[in-house]
Write a protein that holds these residues in place. Structure first.
Motif, PDB file in Angstrom:
ATOM      1  N   MET A 100       0.814  -1.211   0.000  1.00  0.00           N
ATOM      2  CA  MET A 100       0.000   0.000   0.000  1.00  0.00           C
ATOM      3  C   MET A 100       0.848   1.262   0.000  1.00  0.00           C
ATOM      4  SD  MET A 100      -3.086   1.015  -0.291  1.00  0.00           S
ATOM      5  CE  MET A 100      -3.956  -0.530   0.000  1.00  0.00           C
ATOM      6  N   ALA A 101       2.023   1.212   0.625  1.00  0.00           N
ATOM      7  CA  ALA A 101       2.868   2.409   0.679  1.00  0.00           C
ATOM      8  C   ALA A 101       3.235   2.889  -0.719  1.00  0.00           C
ATOM      9  CB  ALA A 101       4.132   2.129   1.492  1.00  0.00           C
ATOM     10  N   THR A 102       3.539   1.972  -1.632  1.00  0.00           N
ATOM     11  CA  THR A 102       3.885   2.400  -2.991  1.00  0.00           C
ATOM     12  C   THR A 102       2.670   2.943  -3.720  1.00  0.00           C
ATOM     13  OG1 THR A 102       3.516   0.248  -4.052  1.00  0.00           O
ATOM     14  CG2 THR A 102       5.692   0.637  -3.103  1.00  0.00           C
ATOM     15  N   LYS A 103       1.484   2.451  -3.367  1.00  0.00           N
ATOM     16  CA  LYS A 103       0.268   2.958  -4.011  1.00  0.00           C
ATOM     17  C   LYS A 103      -0.021   4.391  -3.567  1.00  0.00           C
ATOM     18  CE  LYS A 103      -1.677  -1.540  -4.946  1.00  0.00           C
ATOM     19  NZ  LYS A 103      -0.320  -2.131  -4.984  1.00  0.00           N
ATOM     20  N   ILE A 104       0.221   4.689  -2.308  1.00  0.00           N
ATOM     21  CA  ILE A 104       0.042   6.061  -1.836  1.00  0.00           C
ATOM     22  C   ILE A 104       1.110   6.970  -2.445  1.00  0.00           C
ATOM     23  CG2 ILE A 104       0.029   7.543   0.197  1.00  0.00           C
ATOM     24  CD1 ILE A 104      -2.466   5.764  -0.170  1.00  0.00           C
ATOM     25  N   ALA A 105       2.344   6.472  -2.561  1.00  0.00           N
ATOM     26  CA  ALA A 105       3.398   7.257  -3.225  1.00  0.00           C
ATOM     27  C   ALA A 105       3.023   7.521  -4.682  1.00  0.00           C
ATOM     28  CB  ALA A 105       4.737   6.522  -3.135  1.00  0.00           C
ATOM     29  N   ALA A 106       2.464   6.515  -5.343  1.00  0.00           N
ATOM     30  CA  ALA A 106       2.023   6.696  -6.727  1.00  0.00           C
ATOM     31  C   ALA A 106       0.884   7.700  -6.807  1.00  0.00           C
ATOM     32  CB  ALA A 106       1.581   5.356  -7.313  1.00  0.00           C
ATOM     33  N   ALA A 107      -0.031   7.646  -5.837  1.00  0.00           N
ATOM     34  CA  ALA A 107      -1.151   8.594  -5.821  1.00  0.00           C
ATOM     35  C   ALA A 107      -0.661  10.023  -5.666  1.00  0.00           C
ATOM     36  CB  ALA A 107      -2.111   8.246  -4.687  1.00  0.00           C
ATOM     37  N   ARG A 108       0.404  10.219  -4.906  1.00  0.00           N
ATOM     38  CA  ARG A 108       0.968  11.567  -4.758  1.00  0.00           C
ATOM     39  C   ARG A 108       1.530  12.060  -6.090  1.00  0.00           C
ATOM     40  NH1 ARG A 108       2.120  14.930  -0.870  1.00  0.00           N
ATOM     41  NH2 ARG A 108       1.623  13.460   0.801  1.00  0.00           N
ATOM     42  N   ILE A 109       2.223  11.182  -6.814  1.00  0.00           N
ATOM     43  CA  ILE A 109       2.753  11.545  -8.135  1.00  0.00           C
ATOM     44  C   ILE A 109       1.605  11.891  -9.078  1.00  0.00           C
ATOM     45  CG2 ILE A 109       3.974  10.670 -10.169  1.00  0.00           C
ATOM     46  CD1 ILE A 109       5.594   8.881  -8.215  1.00  0.00           C
ATOM     47  N   ALA A 110       0.574  11.049  -9.080  1.00  0.00           N
ATOM     48  CA  ALA A 110      -0.568  11.281  -9.966  1.00  0.00           C
ATOM     49  C   ALA A 110      -1.280  12.583  -9.612  1.00  0.00           C
ATOM     50  CB  ALA A 110      -1.545  10.107  -9.887  1.00  0.00           C
ATOM     51  N   ALA A 111      -1.441  12.849  -8.313  1.00  0.00           N
ATOM     52  CA  ALA A 111      -2.134  14.070  -7.883  1.00  0.00           C
ATOM     53  C   ALA A 111      -1.398  15.309  -8.347  1.00  0.00           C
ATOM     54  CB  ALA A 111      -2.288  14.078  -6.363  1.00  0.00           C
ATOM     55  N   ALA A 112      -0.059  15.256  -8.365  1.00  0.00           N
ATOM     56  CA  ALA A 112       0.724  16.394  -8.844  1.00  0.00           C
ATOM     57  C   ALA A 112       0.448  16.679 -10.316  1.00  0.00           C
ATOM     58  CB  ALA A 112       2.221  16.142  -8.624  1.00  0.00           C
ATOM     59  N   GLY A 113      -0.003  15.662 -11.035  1.00  0.00           N
ATOM     60  CA  GLY A 113      -0.383  15.831 -12.435  1.00  0.00           C
ATOM     61  C   GLY A 113      -1.864  16.062 -12.630  1.00  0.00           C
ATOM     62  N   GLY A 114      -2.600  16.301 -11.523  1.00  0.00           N
ATOM     63  CA  GLY A 114      -4.031  16.559 -11.626  1.00  0.00           C
ATOM     64  C   GLY A 114      -4.880  15.321 -11.820  1.00  0.00           C
ATOM     65  N   CYS A 115      -4.334  14.165 -11.492  1.00  0.00           N
ATOM     66  CA  CYS A 115      -5.031  12.896 -11.735  1.00  0.00           C
ATOM     67  C   CYS A 115      -5.477  12.280 -10.414  1.00  0.00           C
ATOM     68  CB  CYS A 115      -4.073  11.945 -12.463  1.00  0.00           C
ATOM     69  SG  CYS A 115      -4.749  10.305 -12.803  1.00  0.00           S
ATOM     70  N   ALA A 116      -6.734  11.870 -10.339  1.00  0.00           N
ATOM     71  CA  ALA A 116      -7.238  11.150  -9.178  1.00  0.00           C
ATOM     72  C   ALA A 116      -6.752   9.700  -9.227  1.00  0.00           C
ATOM     73  CB  ALA A 116      -8.764  11.176  -9.153  1.00  0.00           C
ATOM     74  N   THR A 117      -6.640   9.072  -8.049  1.00  0.00           N
ATOM     75  CA  THR A 117      -6.235   7.672  -7.964  1.00  0.00           C
ATOM     76  C   THR A 117      -7.331   6.865  -7.282  1.00  0.00           C
ATOM     77  OG1 THR A 117      -3.875   8.209  -7.858  1.00  0.00           O
ATOM     78  CG2 THR A 117      -4.532   6.048  -7.034  1.00  0.00           C
ATOM     79  N   VAL A 118      -7.662   5.726  -7.869  1.00  0.00           N
ATOM     80  CA  VAL A 118      -8.621   4.799  -7.277  1.00  0.00           C
ATOM     81  C   VAL A 118      -7.883   3.504  -6.953  1.00  0.00           C
ATOM     82  CG1 VAL A 118     -10.695   3.412  -7.657  1.00  0.00           C
ATOM     83  CG2 VAL A 118     -10.606   5.777  -8.488  1.00  0.00           C
ATOM     84  N   ILE A 119      -7.948   3.089  -5.697  1.00  0.00           N
ATOM     85  CA  ILE A 119      -7.358   1.814  -5.272  1.00  0.00           C
ATOM     86  C   ILE A 119      -8.508   0.865  -4.987  1.00  0.00           C
ATOM     87  CG2 ILE A 119      -5.882   0.653  -3.582  1.00  0.00           C
ATOM     88  CD1 ILE A 119      -4.625   3.413  -2.996  1.00  0.00           C
ATOM     89  N   THR A 120      -8.495  -0.288  -5.648  1.00  0.00           N
ATOM     90  CA  THR A 120      -9.615  -1.218  -5.468  1.00  0.00           C
ATOM     91  C   THR A 120      -9.150  -2.644  -5.683  1.00  0.00           C
ATOM     92  OG1 THR A 120     -11.945  -1.569  -6.041  1.00  0.00           O
ATOM     93  CG2 THR A 120     -10.402  -1.221  -7.871  1.00  0.00           C
ATOM     94  N   LEU A 121     -10.027  -3.576  -5.347  1.00  0.00           N
ATOM     95  CA  LEU A 121      -9.719  -4.998  -5.463  1.00  0.00           C
ATOM     96  C   LEU A 121      -9.719  -5.423  -6.928  1.00  0.00           C
ATOM     97  CD1 LEU A 121      -9.289  -7.652  -3.848  1.00  0.00           C
ATOM     98  CD2 LEU A 121     -11.769  -7.966  -3.947  1.00  0.00           C
ATOM     99  N   GLY A 122      -8.637  -6.043  -7.350  1.00  0.00           N
ATOM    100  CA  GLY A 122      -8.549  -6.468  -8.743  1.00  0.00           C
ATOM    101  C   GLY A 122      -8.997  -7.892  -8.980  1.00  0.00           C
ATOM    102  N   ALA A 123      -8.914  -8.733  -7.941  1.00  0.00           N
ATOM    103  CA  ALA A 123      -9.180 -10.159  -8.105  1.00  0.00           C
ATOM    104  C   ALA A 123     -10.682 -10.445  -8.099  1.00  0.00           C
ATOM    105  CB  ALA A 123      -8.469 -10.941  -7.012  1.00  0.00           C
TER     106      ALA A 123
END
Length: 376
Positions: A222-245
């Motif tokens: 999850m830590a890398t997903k939050i780090a990725a969300a911060r990168i995406a947010a800097a580009g104006g992009c929302a992040t959705v984390i959800t179950l893939g399986a």
């Protein structure tokens, strides 16, 4: 914004798919899950949305083809496995999308492709052309050539960089948990699911790095997903984390199944313009005539025909200042030609550029890459 409305309204969606979803128990592609996901993505595309997929799986598939088993691999073995597995990965995606009449295309990136502006512009132009032609890009890190020192580190971060590159509205990170919790739900039955994060505070990051550390497939949880969300947010992009399986995970989010949405402060376009205006040091200037100045102020691209003088030394992709003949700054933007070629085409109409340079990259500065200077 909630996950349902955010995903439904997005014009451009990046979905990161990890190896645990793509590769089955025996090391072969998970054809059933891929077929369901392809139907899900084709549904978005059919209603006018553009979809990009950031896909893991090449090393896992190549490991099986080369008979490496489950042991730890050396870097050269990982690179060899990636080389052997990439064709299998693309074949699996092509077979999944073929029943829907959707063409997909392989895009392999290294970190320099999203960090070096010239290469970033080239990569973006390729992705834009694919999307404009109805193709779904399947993006992966070029593991065959990257080393540990120059890699993204994980495909969550790659997904965020691709979202920035593409100007995506939403980045979907498919995980083995259905979002962010106040504590690890596998250990604490009282853990609360967090459906919406308006701002990435230290408290949120602490949740991801501690209680949720094991949540999420791949290398970083999850830590890398939050780090990725911060990168995406800097580009104006929302992040959705959800179950893939689960079958059709995007449809599941739209049906109200659990997910966490992390909101950006700006739109992708506004974030990109702010980055151009405030974060890049200009390497040169383009002096323009009155007609070009008026066009740029109206949001038009800067054409070579309206440029009277080139100042400074800059490469393709560098930031430049656009000035009128009185020296007043009008805008800042990213040049699509280096200074030498820009000087050669000053005053030329667009149709004459290729005869002079042997190629054309369109306007000197595209409207998408121009940030207007605020009037005092």
């Amino acid at each position: 914004m909630d996950a349902v409305s955010g995903l439904a309204a997005a014009k451009r969606v990046v979905v990161k798919v990890g190896s645990a979803l793509l590769v089955g128990e025996g090391g072969a592609p998970n054809a059933a899950w891929l077929a369901d996901f392809a139907a899900d993505a084709a549904r978005l595309r059919a209603r006018g949305q553009q979809v990009l997929v950031v896909s893991s799986g090449a090393v896992a598939l190549g490991r099986r083809r080369l008979g490496f088993g489950k042991r730890a691999l050396t870097l050269p073995e990982k690179q060899a496995a990636a080389a052997a597995g990439q064709s299998a990965l693309m074949r699996a995606w092509e077979e999944a999308f073929e029943p829907h009449g959707v063409v997909c295309a392989q895009v392999l990136l290294t970190r320099d492709d999203t960090e070096v502006r010239r290469r970033w512009l080239n990569a973006r132009a390729t992705v834009e052309t694919l999307l404009d032609n109805g193709v779904i890009p399947i993006v992966n890190e070029n593991d065959t050539v990257v080393t540990e020192e120059i890699r993204y580190g994980d495909n969550d971060r790659l997904g965020a960089r691709v979202a920035q590159l593409a100007g995506a509205d939403v980045l979907v990170l498919l995980s083995d948990v259905d979002g962010l919790y106040t504590a690890d739900p596998r250990k604490d039955p009282a853990a609360r699911h967090i459906p919406r994060v308006g701002q990435l505070t230290p408290e949120i990051e602490a949740m991801a790095g501690g209680a949720n550390a094991e949540g999420g497939v791949g290398t970083g949880g999850m830590a890398t997903k939050i780090a990725a969300a911060r990168i995406a947010a800097a580009g104006g992009c929302a992040t959705v984390i959800t179950l893939g399986a689960r079958p059709r995970p995007l449809a599941a989010v739209e049906a109200g199944e659990r997910a966490t949405v992390i909101e950006p402060a700006l739109t992708p376009a506004a974030a990109y313009k702010a980055w151009i205006a405030g974060s890049l040091a200009p390497a040169g200037s383009l002096v323009v005539d009155a007609g070009a100045a008026a066009a740029v102020r109206k949001g038009k691209s800067l054409l070579a025909a309206g440029v009277t003088r080139v100042e400074g030394r800059f490469d393709k992709g560098d930031a430049v200042v656009v000035r009128d003949e009185a020296g007043t700054e009008i805008a800042r933007g990213l040049a699509r030609y280096d200074a030498e070629d820009a000087a050669r085409i000053c005053g030329l109409k667009s149709e004459a550029i290729e005869a002079v340079l042997g190629y054309t990259s369109g306007p000197l500065v595209h409207a998408d890459d121009l940030a207007l200077h605020a009037l005092p």
